[in-house]
Structures are given as structure tokens and as C-alpha cells.
Motif scaffolding. Structure first.
Motif, PDB file in Angstrom:
ATOM      1  N   LEU A  59       0.868  -1.160   0.076  1.00 14.19           N
ATOM      2  CA  LEU A  59       0.071   0.258  -0.114  1.00 14.19           C
ATOM      3  C   LEU A  59       0.967   1.333  -0.027  1.00 14.19           C
ATOM      4  O   LEU A  59       1.966   1.369   0.743  1.00 14.19           O
ATOM      5  CB  LEU A  59      -0.942   0.143   1.156  1.00 14.19           C
ATOM      6  CG  LEU A  59      -1.986  -1.021   1.647  1.00 14.19           C
ATOM      7  CD1 LEU A  59      -1.401  -2.173   2.279  1.00 14.19           C
ATOM      8  CD2 LEU A  59      -3.084  -0.450   2.298  1.00 14.19           C
ATOM      9  N   GLY A  60       0.641   2.189  -0.892  1.00 11.46           N
ATOM     10  CA  GLY A  60       0.911   3.495  -0.819  1.00 11.46           C
ATOM     11  C   GLY A  60      -0.342   4.582  -0.313  1.00 11.46           C
ATOM     12  O   GLY A  60      -0.750   5.062  -1.423  1.00 11.46           O
ATOM     13  N   TRP A  61      -0.834   4.321   0.703  1.00 10.36           N
ATOM     14  CA  TRP A  61      -2.218   4.865   1.029  1.00 10.36           C
ATOM     15  C   TRP A  61      -1.733   6.367   1.505  1.00 10.36           C
ATOM     16  O   TRP A  61      -1.846   6.771   2.749  1.00 10.36           O
ATOM     17  CB  TRP A  61      -2.788   4.161   2.207  1.00 10.36           C
ATOM     18  CG  TRP A  61      -4.414   4.409   2.218  1.00 10.36           C
ATOM     19  CD1 TRP A  61      -4.821   5.221   3.411  1.00 10.36           C
ATOM     20  CD2 TRP A  61      -5.324   4.078   1.342  1.00 10.36           C
ATOM     21  NE1 TRP A  61      -6.262   4.959   3.388  1.00 10.36           N
ATOM     22  CE2 TRP A  61      -6.614   4.441   1.979  1.00 10.36           C
ATOM     23  CE3 TRP A  61      -5.447   3.504   0.029  1.00 10.36           C
ATOM     24  CZ2 TRP A  61      -7.803   4.204   1.503  1.00 10.36           C
ATOM     25  CZ3 TRP A  61      -6.588   3.316  -0.560  1.00 10.36           C
ATOM     26  CH2 TRP A  61      -7.652   3.708   0.229  1.00 10.36           C
ATOM     27  N   TRP A  62      -2.074   7.423   0.538  1.00  7.93           N
ATOM     28  CA  TRP A  62      -1.823   8.796   1.075  1.00  7.93           C
ATOM     29  C   TRP A  62      -0.752   9.141   1.451  1.00  7.93           C
ATOM     30  O   TRP A  62      -0.376   9.691   2.634  1.00  7.93           O
ATOM     31  CB  TRP A  62      -3.045   9.309   1.931  1.00  7.93           C
ATOM     32  CG  TRP A  62      -4.026  10.058   0.964  1.00  7.93           C
ATOM     33  CD1 TRP A  62      -3.969  11.386   0.376  1.00  7.93           C
ATOM     34  CD2 TRP A  62      -5.320   9.231   0.653  1.00  7.93           C
ATOM     35  NE1 TRP A  62      -5.245  11.431  -0.301  1.00  7.93           N
ATOM     36  CE2 TRP A  62      -5.792  10.351  -0.188  1.00  7.93           C
ATOM     37  CE3 TRP A  62      -5.708   8.011   0.894  1.00  7.93           C
ATOM     38  CZ2 TRP A  62      -7.160   9.962  -0.899  1.00  7.93           C
ATOM     39  CZ3 TRP A  62      -7.029   7.891   0.190  1.00  7.93           C
ATOM     40  CH2 TRP A  62      -7.670   8.638  -0.650  1.00  7.93           C
ATOM     41  N   SER A  63       0.716   8.167   0.962  1.00  8.28           N
ATOM     42  CA  SER A  63       1.787   8.451   1.766  1.00  8.28           C
ATOM     43  C   SER A  63       2.890   8.634   0.545  1.00  8.28           C
ATOM     44  O   SER A  63       4.079   8.763   0.913  1.00  8.28           O
ATOM     45  CB  SER A  63       2.188   7.061   2.164  1.00  8.28           C
ATOM     46  OG  SER A  63       2.263   5.992   1.424  1.00  8.28           O
ATOM     47  N   LEU A  64       2.434   8.733  -0.665  1.00  4.46           N
ATOM     48  CA  LEU A  64       3.510   8.857  -1.794  1.00  4.46           C
ATOM     49  C   LEU A  64       3.532  10.320  -2.300  1.00  4.46           C
ATOM     50  O   LEU A  64       4.321  10.687  -3.206  1.00  4.46           O
ATOM     51  CB  LEU A  64       3.305   7.704  -2.669  1.00  4.46           C
ATOM     52  CG  LEU A  64       3.262   6.319  -2.313  1.00  4.46           C
ATOM     53  CD1 LEU A  64       3.071   5.446  -3.613  1.00  4.46           C
ATOM     54  CD2 LEU A  64       4.801   6.156  -1.754  1.00  4.46           C
ATOM     55  N   PHE A  65       2.486  11.168  -2.003  1.00  2.00           N
ATOM     56  CA  PHE A  65       2.499  12.415  -2.696  1.00  2.00           C
ATOM     57  C   PHE A  65       3.416  13.355  -2.439  1.00  2.00           C
ATOM     58  O   PHE A  65       3.653  14.374  -3.192  1.00  2.00           O
ATOM     59  CB  PHE A  65       1.022  12.840  -2.474  1.00  2.00           C
ATOM     60  CG  PHE A  65       0.679  13.274  -0.972  1.00  2.00           C
ATOM     61  CD1 PHE A  65       1.181  14.320  -0.482  1.00  2.00           C
ATOM     62  CD2 PHE A  65      -0.153  12.327  -0.247  1.00  2.00           C
ATOM     63  CE1 PHE A  65       0.870  14.507   1.082  1.00  2.00           C
ATOM     64  CE2 PHE A  65      -0.476  12.538   0.888  1.00  2.00           C
ATOM     65  CZ  PHE A  65      -0.131  13.620   1.610  1.00  2.00           C
TER      66      PHE A  65
END
Length: 217
Positions: free
Chosen positions: A119-125
Motif C-alpha cells: 500500500l501507498g495509502w496517501w503516503s507517496l504524494f
């Protein structure tokens, strides 16, 4: 987890400090609670069902561990990593039965074909635009055949320079907005095939939300 060959963002330490600063408010505001966002919860439920039985799951940018714990409750073997030590302190305190480590998405050395889901759940922006493709490629290599990657992010054009967040706490980070076609192109270049896409007209950040799910073929 040791450092990888992925380029380290120039603002990594500044972003880390900012998330340390907002961590307490983030937990107090209960912003990781999926029950407040039924469409997002549906996406996570679908991801959980798709990766069940494929192997361990890694929540990259897990924050205080809410989504990690939600997946664990659904029977997945899941662990979390986050850039912010303060976020990880909260995660370990709130969910002592789960494993959490401090690490950036750019610092992970993930073994090939070692995860059923990532998961990249609102963590890559916050990752600079030139850096994100290499991070996605590292995730793709780490997935088993049939494994899934889910990314949730802010949709739009350009960037937003944040100076405060989560209760007007002072921060310094860039929110990079992404269009679906841009993300799908990166996922395809990494060898991942499309599975699902969800677009929401609003989010807590005041811009549309985007969720994409891709599979290692």
C-alpha cells in the motif's frame, strides 16, 4: 532496513520533521479512521480480498497504523513503515501486536517477490516527481506474481506548497498532484497491469482523490 539506490529527496528531513510535528494532532483528529470514508473503505476491502493468501502485506507510509490494523483484522499478515518516528511511536502504542518500523519509501530494500500486497495509502504524494517512478518499480519487483499495489493520492495538476496541516500545525512539504494517466503510465512501465480505479470529487485536502490498484502480471 538499509538504504537503497533510489534517489533520496532533498527535503526528506524537513518532511520527516513536519510529520513528527503533526502526528499528535493527526491521531487526536482520528484522520486514519476508514469508517468515515465508505468509498475508501470499499477500496481497501477489495484490496484485502485480492491479496488474501498471497503473502505478507506492507503498508508504506502507515502513519499511526490505522489502516495497517484494519487489514490485520481482516486476517492479513501486515506490517507498516513510516518516515516519521513520532507516527511510528503512536502506531506501536496503539497496536502493540503489529510490527512497525521507521523508514522512507525511498530507503526500503525489498526482496524480489516477497509481498502479496503493498500500500501507498496517501503516503507517496510528497515524493518528488522524478523519484516516484523508481519507488513504484521497487514495489513492483517486491510483489509476487498476482500481487497487488494500491495507491491513494491527491488528483489534479501541479503542486501545493503546504505551510500548515491537521489543525493549523506549521509544516513544510509539497503535495504533488497526479492525474490518472500519469500514474497508470508509471505502473505500466514498472510491469504492473491495471485492476481498478476510483475517483472521488472531494477529499480532506480540498482537491479530488484518486485510488488506483495494479497487479504484477
Amino acid at each position: 532496513m538499509s538504504a537503497s539506490l533510489i534517489e533520496q529527496p532533498a527535503d526528506l528531513d524537513v518532511v520527516r520533521t513536519s510529520y513528527d510535528r503533526v502526528a499528535d494532532n493527526y491521531v487526536e483528529l482520528n484522520l486514519g479512521d476508514l469508517t468515515s470514508y465508505p468509498w475508501l473503505r470499499t477500496a481497501i476491502d477489495g484490496f484485502a480480498a485480492a491479496v488474501s493468501g498471497l503473502g505478507p502485506v506492507l503498508d508504506v507510509g502507515c502513519g499511526p497504523g490505522d489502516v495497517t490494523a484494519y487489514l490485520a483484522e481482516r486476517g492479513l499478515e501486515v506490517s507498516g513503515v513510516d518516515l516519521s518516528p513520532r507516527m511510528i511511536e503512536h502506531a506501536r502504542r496503539r497496536y502493540p501486536g503489529l510490527r512497525f518500523e521507521v523508514a522512507s519509501a525511498t530507503e526500503l530494500e525489498l526482496a524480489d517477490a516477497s509481498y502479496g500486497g503493498i500500500l501507498g495509502w496517501w503516503s507517496l504524494f510528497n515524493l518528488p516527481r522524478p523519484v516516484l517512478p523508481a519507488v513504484i518499480e521497487s514495489f513492483a519487483r517486491a510483489l509476487v506474481p498476482g500481487g497487488h499495489l494500491i495507491i491513494a493520492t491527491h488528483q489534479g495538476e501541479g503542486d501545493i506548497e503546504r505551510t500548515e496541516a491537521y489543525g493549523a500545525v506549521p509544516v513544510s512539504w509539497t503535495t504533488h498532484l497526479w492525474q490518472p494517466d500519469e500514474l497508470w503510465a508509471m505502473l505500466a512501465a514498472a510491469g504492473l497491469g491495471p485492476v481498478a480505479e476510483l475517483r472521488l470529487s472531494e477529499s480532506v485536502a480540498g482537491v479530488p482523490s484518486l485510488v488506483v490498484v495494479a497487479q504484477r502480471t
